[in-house]
Structure formats: structure tokens, C-alpha cells
Design a protein around this motif. Structure first.
Motif, PDB file in Angstrom:
ATOM      1  N   CYS A 390       0.869  -1.182   0.000  1.00 64.78           N
ATOM      2  CA  CYS A 390       0.000   0.000   0.000  1.00 64.78           C
ATOM      3  C   CYS A 390       0.899   1.223   0.000  1.00 64.78           C
ATOM      4  N   ALA A 391       0.378   2.377   0.310  1.00 67.90           N
ATOM      5  CA  ALA A 391       1.188   3.595   0.282  1.00 67.90           C
ATOM      6  C   ALA A 391       2.485   3.397   1.071  1.00 67.90           C
ATOM      7  N   GLU A 392       3.598   3.861   0.514  1.00 69.24           N
ATOM      8  CA  GLU A 392       4.915   3.620   1.122  1.00 69.24           C
ATOM      9  C   GLU A 392       4.991   4.112   2.555  1.00 69.24           C
ATOM     10  N   THR A 393       4.366   5.228   2.852  1.00 68.15           N
ATOM     11  CA  THR A 393       4.437   5.795   4.198  1.00 68.15           C
ATOM     12  C   THR A 393       3.607   5.010   5.205  1.00 68.15           C
ATOM     13  N   VAL A 394       2.817   4.058   4.721  1.00 70.87           N
ATOM     14  CA  VAL A 394       2.028   3.199   5.605  1.00 70.87           C
ATOM     15  C   VAL A 394       2.665   1.818   5.696  1.00 70.87           C
ATOM     16  N   CYS A 395       2.744   1.115   4.564  1.00 73.29           N
ATOM     17  CA  CYS A 395       3.225  -0.271   4.567  1.00 73.29           C
ATOM     18  C   CYS A 395       4.743  -0.392   4.593  1.00 73.29           C
ATOM     19  N   GLY A 396       5.448   0.698   4.232  1.00 70.10           N
ATOM     20  CA  GLY A 396       6.894   0.600   4.197  1.00 70.10           C
ATOM     21  C   GLY A 396       7.600   1.271   5.351  1.00 70.10           C
ATOM     22  N   ALA A 397       6.887   2.091   6.111  1.00 75.56           N
ATOM     23  CA  ALA A 397       7.517   2.853   7.188  1.00 75.56           C
ATOM     24  C   ALA A 397       7.569   2.051   8.489  1.00 75.56           C
ATOM     25  N   GLN A 398       8.544   2.329   9.299  1.00 76.36           N
ATOM     26  CA  GLN A 398       8.693   1.635  10.577  1.00 76.36           C
ATOM     27  C   GLN A 398       7.612   2.061  11.560  1.00 76.36           C
ATOM     28  N   GLY A 399       7.038   1.061  12.267  1.00 73.08           N
ATOM     29  CA  GLY A 399       6.132   1.326  13.370  1.00 73.08           C
ATOM     30  C   GLY A 399       4.732   1.763  12.970  1.00 73.08           C
ATOM     31  N   VAL A 400       4.365   1.712  11.685  1.00 76.55           N
ATOM     32  CA  VAL A 400       3.039   2.145  11.261  1.00 76.55           C
ATOM     33  C   VAL A 400       2.070   0.964  11.226  1.00 76.55           C
ATOM     34  N   VAL A 401       2.476  -0.143  10.595  1.00 75.84           N
ATOM     35  CA  VAL A 401       1.647  -1.341  10.526  1.00 75.84           C
ATOM     36  C   VAL A 401       2.175  -2.349  11.547  1.00 75.84           C
ATOM     37  N   PRO A 402       1.357  -2.767  12.551  1.00 74.00           N
ATOM     38  CA  PRO A 402       1.847  -3.658  13.609  1.00 74.00           C
ATOM     39  C   PRO A 402       2.444  -4.960  13.077  1.00 74.00           C
ATOM     40  N   GLU A 403       1.863  -5.507  11.996  1.00 76.04           N
ATOM     41  CA  GLU A 403       2.350  -6.777  11.463  1.00 76.04           C
ATOM     42  C   GLU A 403       3.768  -6.649  10.892  1.00 76.04           C
ATOM     43  N   TYR A 404       4.137  -5.428  10.474  1.00 74.33           N
ATOM     44  CA  TYR A 404       5.457  -5.200   9.906  1.00 74.33           C
ATOM     45  C   TYR A 404       6.116  -4.018  10.632  1.00 74.33           C
ATOM     46  N   PRO A 405       6.634  -4.246  11.850  1.00 74.06           N
ATOM     47  CA  PRO A 405       7.171  -3.140  12.653  1.00 74.06           C
ATOM     48  C   PRO A 405       8.328  -2.406  11.975  1.00 74.06           C
ATOM     49  N   ASN A 406       9.067  -3.100  11.116  1.00 83.27           N
ATOM     50  CA  ASN A 406      10.179  -2.473  10.408  1.00 83.27           C
ATOM     51  C   ASN A 406       9.810  -2.057   8.990  1.00 83.27           C
ATOM     52  N   GLY A 407       8.536  -2.170   8.647  1.00 80.95           N
ATOM     53  CA  GLY A 407       8.112  -1.878   7.288  1.00 80.95           C
ATOM     54  C   GLY A 407       8.374  -3.065   6.374  1.00 80.95           C
ATOM     55  N   GLN A 408       7.644  -3.141   5.271  1.00 78.01           N
ATOM     56  CA  GLN A 408       7.807  -4.246   4.343  1.00 78.01           C
ATOM     57  C   GLN A 408       7.946  -3.693   2.927  1.00 78.01           C
ATOM     58  N   VAL A 409       9.149  -3.786   2.367  1.00 79.42           N
ATOM     59  CA  VAL A 409       9.434  -3.335   1.006  1.00 79.42           C
ATOM     60  C   VAL A 409       9.768  -4.556   0.157  1.00 79.42           C
ATOM     61  N   TYR A 410       9.129  -4.656  -1.000  1.00 79.56           N
ATOM     62  CA  TYR A 410       9.353  -5.762  -1.926  1.00 79.56           C
ATOM     63  C   TYR A 410      10.227  -5.293  -3.080  1.00 79.56           C
ATOM     64  N   THR A 411      11.013  -6.215  -3.625  1.00 72.94           N
ATOM     65  CA  THR A 411      11.928  -5.883  -4.716  1.00 72.94           C
ATOM     66  C   THR A 411      11.726  -6.840  -5.885  1.00 72.94           C
ATOM     67  N   ASN A 412      11.534  -6.278  -7.072  1.00 74.77           N
ATOM     68  CA  ASN A 412      11.518  -7.075  -8.300  1.00 74.77           C
ATOM     69  C   ASN A 412      12.938  -7.152  -8.852  1.00 74.77           C
ATOM     70  N   THR A 413      13.375  -8.354  -9.206  1.00 79.53           N
ATOM     71  CA  THR A 413      14.718  -8.544  -9.741  1.00 79.53           C
ATOM     72  C   THR A 413      14.650  -9.204 -11.116  1.00 79.53           C
ATOM     73  N   ILE A 414      15.764  -9.193 -11.816  1.00 82.07           N
ATOM     74  CA  ILE A 414      15.837  -9.906 -13.085  1.00 82.07           C
ATOM     75  C   ILE A 414      15.881 -11.408 -12.811  1.00 82.07           C
ATOM     76  N   ARG A 415      15.776 -12.201 -13.858  1.00 92.58           N
ATOM     77  CA  ARG A 415      15.814 -13.656 -13.691  1.00 92.58           C
ATOM     78  C   ARG A 415      17.165 -14.100 -13.148  1.00 92.58           C
ATOM     79  N   PRO A 416      17.186 -15.093 -12.258  1.00 92.90           N
ATOM     80  CA  PRO A 416      18.469 -15.618 -11.762  1.00 92.90           C
ATOM     81  C   PRO A 416      19.201 -16.356 -12.882  1.00 92.90           C
ATOM     82  N   ARG A 417      20.366 -16.878 -12.565  1.00 94.84           N
ATOM     83  CA  ARG A 417      21.151 -17.620 -13.546  1.00 94.84           C
ATOM     84  C   ARG A 417      20.288 -18.701 -14.222  1.00 94.84           C
TER      85      ARG A 417
END
Length: 427
Positions: A390-417
Motif C-alpha cells: 500500500c502507500a509507502e508511508t504506511v506499509c513501508g515505514a517503521q512502526g506504522v503497521v503492527p504486522e510489519y514493525p520495520n516496514g515491508q518493502v518488496y523488490t523485483n529482480t531480473i531472472r536468476p542464472r
């Protein structure tokens, strides 16, 4: 997500496109090209957030177990008339002028939101037309954008000889505006790109070496910028003004009859030329005068690196009445920022620079070929993008969402080897 909660989504898409072109003979000293263009795109959109067993008083009317419903129809109509004329001033100089007049008519109509029993402000509570809309209980969104404008192009090319050419180009482009799915937001307007470019196309040493490149400046007016807003809905806004200065060059060298070497580099300086305040006026025009901009003038544009480069070597040789080869390629992408807005950028973090190496070898004979390949040999976890649920300042920020106290940021990467064997047959 709880197994009893799930989202159903569909988008039925239809496009009808027509273009008519006419031109004079390419042998003429004065040449003309023109035409007409028409395109209609339809989107029948449905999304529902279901919770099994939800009370009927909380469900959208007529949609059992549905807490949220989106039922909308979007239609985009694009029309244009265009023309281009080229004139050979002499055997070496050619001047070209072109123009395009366009008309855009984009509309979005339907329903989105919660039931009246769940929200007293949005969804059914915000309906202004109680007519059934494709099964939705009412209509709370009916907006459109109509725009028209003109863009142009001018080019002067100098053919120095049969192997070398220089050119100077001024050109304009645009991207149509539209309606945000969240109907309470203003529409977003067309954005325009003006490009001034000097370039060259050359070959040397009896066409064994090709060296091409361009130096350019692009001014981007009211560029469209998407963010993740409330309830996980993407919002598109007109950010403001930006400028991109760049240099791109590529080299291709037939070193021997068997060995071919190529390389390309690109340098970019992409930045805001006005403040991004994060909001627009009632007409959708971005506001740039504010005390604390979300991204101040001079901020680097997201996802655009300052450097990109590639290099490749390919060796081919005859073998057993066929042709064999090996190829080694490498690419480098510099560090990029993840978001235009400084606060969200700090939460997501930058996208790290990376280098990838690929190798392949193979054999072709008659109508079949066999290739062995290994891509991303070093197994680089190269970052393509970063996002939050959701909005970065909600789901990604520390201490905003109890389930993710450190925030939760996802990363898309290229294909592995990846290592594989590929066989192909022509018929």
C-alpha cells in the motif's frame, strides 16, 4: 491474506484501430506523406474483494460476500491527421517538416467502493445515479477528458558521402490524458515531450566499422507520474516539468571475417526543472509553488540511471557443412532512484547498480539449429523496481503497521542464472 478473503479481477479489452496513409513517389525531389488515424479502446473492468460469510448489511447491494466492488467501463477515442514533406535542397542536404493534429476523448463511468452499510462517505453512499450499471447497484463515477492539440517535427540531414551522415532534429511528442479510477481525483492531462537532437551515422574502412550516436536534450512538460494511493488503487498525476540531457553511442566492428565486436554506451542527466508539490489544481494542472515540495527542483528522475553500457563479442565459423558460433555479452546499468518523492524514496531505497554476463554457443545446419546458453552467469540479483503493498508511508515505514514493525518493502529482480539447451526447426 486469510483464505476466506480474496480478490477477483477482470478487464475485458477491445480495440478498433484504422489508419490511412498516402504518399508521393520517393524518387521525387519534393516528397509528401500524409494520413488519418482513428482508434477506439474499450475496457470493461470488474474487481471485487470478497470475504466469505460477510453480513449482508456490509456487502455491496446485489453482490453477496463482496466488501468492495469496482464495476466500470472505460472508452478511449483517439483521432489524428498528420502530414510530412521532405525536400532535397541538393544531392547532400534534405529538409523535412511534419505535423500532427490530434483529438482525444477519454471517459470512465461506473461504480467503485464499499456498501452503504460499511461506509457513509464512499461507494454506494456517494452514488448520484441509482440506475443499475452492468450489475453494479448505482453510478458514482462519470468523468471524461477531451483534449486537442498540435505537435510538429523538423529535420535537416547532411549526407557527407555514401558512408557518413549528420542530422539535426527538433520534434514533439505527446501522451493522452485520462481519468483516474478513483473518481474523487481530478483527471490527468496529456504530457508533452520536446526533443532537440544532433546525431551521426557513419561507416568506415569499407563498411567494416560502424559508429553512430546522438546528443540530445528533452523537455518534458506536465509528465504523467503514477503512485500507489489509498485502498491499493494506482493514481496518475501530472508531476510538473523535467529535463533530460543525454548522449548515446554505439560501435560495431567486423574485426575479422569471423569475429564481430560491438559496444554501446549511454549517459543521462534526468532531473526536475520545477518543484513537485504532490497536488494539482481543480483543472489537473500541477502546482509547483509550495513551501515543502515532495521533490524539489533538481531531483533526479526515478528508474533512470546516469550510465548504461553493453559489450558483445561473437565468433562464427564453418563446421561440418553448417555454421557454429560462440557469443559473450556483458551489460552494466548504473544506480537508479526508486521514486520521485524524497520521503518515499528514503523508505524504498535506491536500486543498486549491476552487471550481467551472458554466454551462448550453437550450431546451425540446413533448417535446424541447436543452442546452449547461460544467462546471468554470475547470478546477479539485479534490482528492477521496489514497491510496497500500500502507500509507502504506511506499509513501508517503521512502526506504522503492527504486522510489519520495520516496514515491508518488496523488490523485483531480473531472472536468476539460467542455463538451457534450445533446439529449433524450420518448416
Amino acid at each position: 491474506m486469510n483464505p476466506s478473503q480474496y480478490i477477483q479481477a477482470q478487464d475485458r479489452y477491445k480495440r478498433d484501430s484504422h489508419e490511412i496513409r498516402f504518399s508521393s513517389s520517393q524518387e521525387d525531389r519534393l516528397r509528401f506523406v500524409g494520413g488519418f488515424f482513428f482508434q477506439q479502446q474499450d475496457h470493461d473492468i470488474q474487481q471485487r474483494y470478497k470475504i466469505d460469510g460477510i453480513a449482508d448489511s456490509l456487502a455491496v447491494t446485489g453482490w453477496r460476500d463482496t466488501l468492495w466492488l469496482t464495476k466500470q467501463f472505460r472508452q478511449d477515442d483517439d483521432k489524428a491527421v498528420f502530414g510530412e514533406v521532405a525536400f532535397d535542397i541538393n544531392d547532400q542536404l534534405t529538409a523535412t517538416l511534419g505535423g500532427r493534429h490530434f483529438r482525444v476523448d477519454n471517459g470512465l463511468k461506473g461504480f467503485f467502493g464499499f456498501s452503504a452499510g460499511y461506509s457513509s462517505r464512499t461507494g454506494e453512499a456517494a452514488c448520484f445515479d441509482r440506475t443499475d450499471f452492468n450489475g453494479a447497484p448505482c453510478i458514482n463515477l462519470d468523468k471524461g477528458v477531451k483534449e486537442s492539440g498540435n505537435i510538429g517535427k523538423a529535420n535537416l540531414s547532411w549526407k557527407i558521402d555514401d558512408d557518413r551522415m549528420l542530422y539535426l532534429t527538433w520534434s514533439e511528442g505527446f501522451r493522452p490524458g485520462g481519468i483516474n479510477r478513483r473518481g474523487t481525483l481530478p483527471p490527468y492531462l496529456s504530457d508533452y515531450l520536446t526533443n532537440i537532437e544532433f546525431g551521426w551515422k557513419t561507416t568506415w574502412f569499407e563498411n567494416r566499422l560502424a559508429f553512430n550516436g546522438s546528443l540530445f536534450r528533452q523537455d518534458w512538460e506536465d509528465f504523467q507520474f503514477s503512485i500507489l494511493g489509498a485502498n491499493g488503487l494506482t493514481e496518475i498525476k501530472n508531476a510538473n516539468q523535467a529535463q533530460i540531457d543525454g548522449l548515446e553511442m554505439d560501435l560495431n566492428w567486423a574485426a575479422t571475417y569471423n569475429l564481430n565486436l560491438s559496444a554501446a554506451v549511454a549517459f543521462y542527466d534526468a532531473k526536475l526543472t520545477e518543484n513537485y508539490c504532490g497536488f494539482t489544481n481543480a483543472s489537473g494542472v500541477p502546482v509547483t509553488n509550495c513551501p515543502t515540495p515532495e521533490a524539489p527542483k533538481g531531483t533526479q528522475l526515478p528508474v533512470t540511471p546516469e550510465f548504461k553500457g553493453t559489450a558483445q563479442a561473437r565468433y562464427s565459423f564453418d563446421l561440418a557443412d553448417g555454421e557454429a558460433y560462440w557469443q559473450l555479452a556483458a551489460s552494466r546499468v548504473g544506480e537508479r532512484t526508486s521514486d520521485l518523492r524524497l520521503r518515499e524514496r528514503a523508505i524504498l531505497g535506491n536500486l543498486a547498480a549491476y552487471t550481467t554476463i551472458d554466454f551462448s554457443m550453437g550450431y546451425r545446419r540446413n533448417d535446424w539449429s541447436l543452442d546452449l546458453y547461460a544467462s546471468n552467469i554470475a547470478d546477479e540479483r539485479a534490482e528492477v523496481s521496489k514497491f510496497t503493498a500500500c502507500a509507502e508511508t504506511v506499509c513501508g515505514a517503521q512502526g506504522v503497521v503492527p504486522e510489519y514493525p520495520n516496514g515491508q518493502v518488496y523488490t523485483n529482480t531480473i531472472r536468476p542464472r539460467s542455463i538451457g539447451l534450445r533446439f529449433s526447426q524450420s518448416f
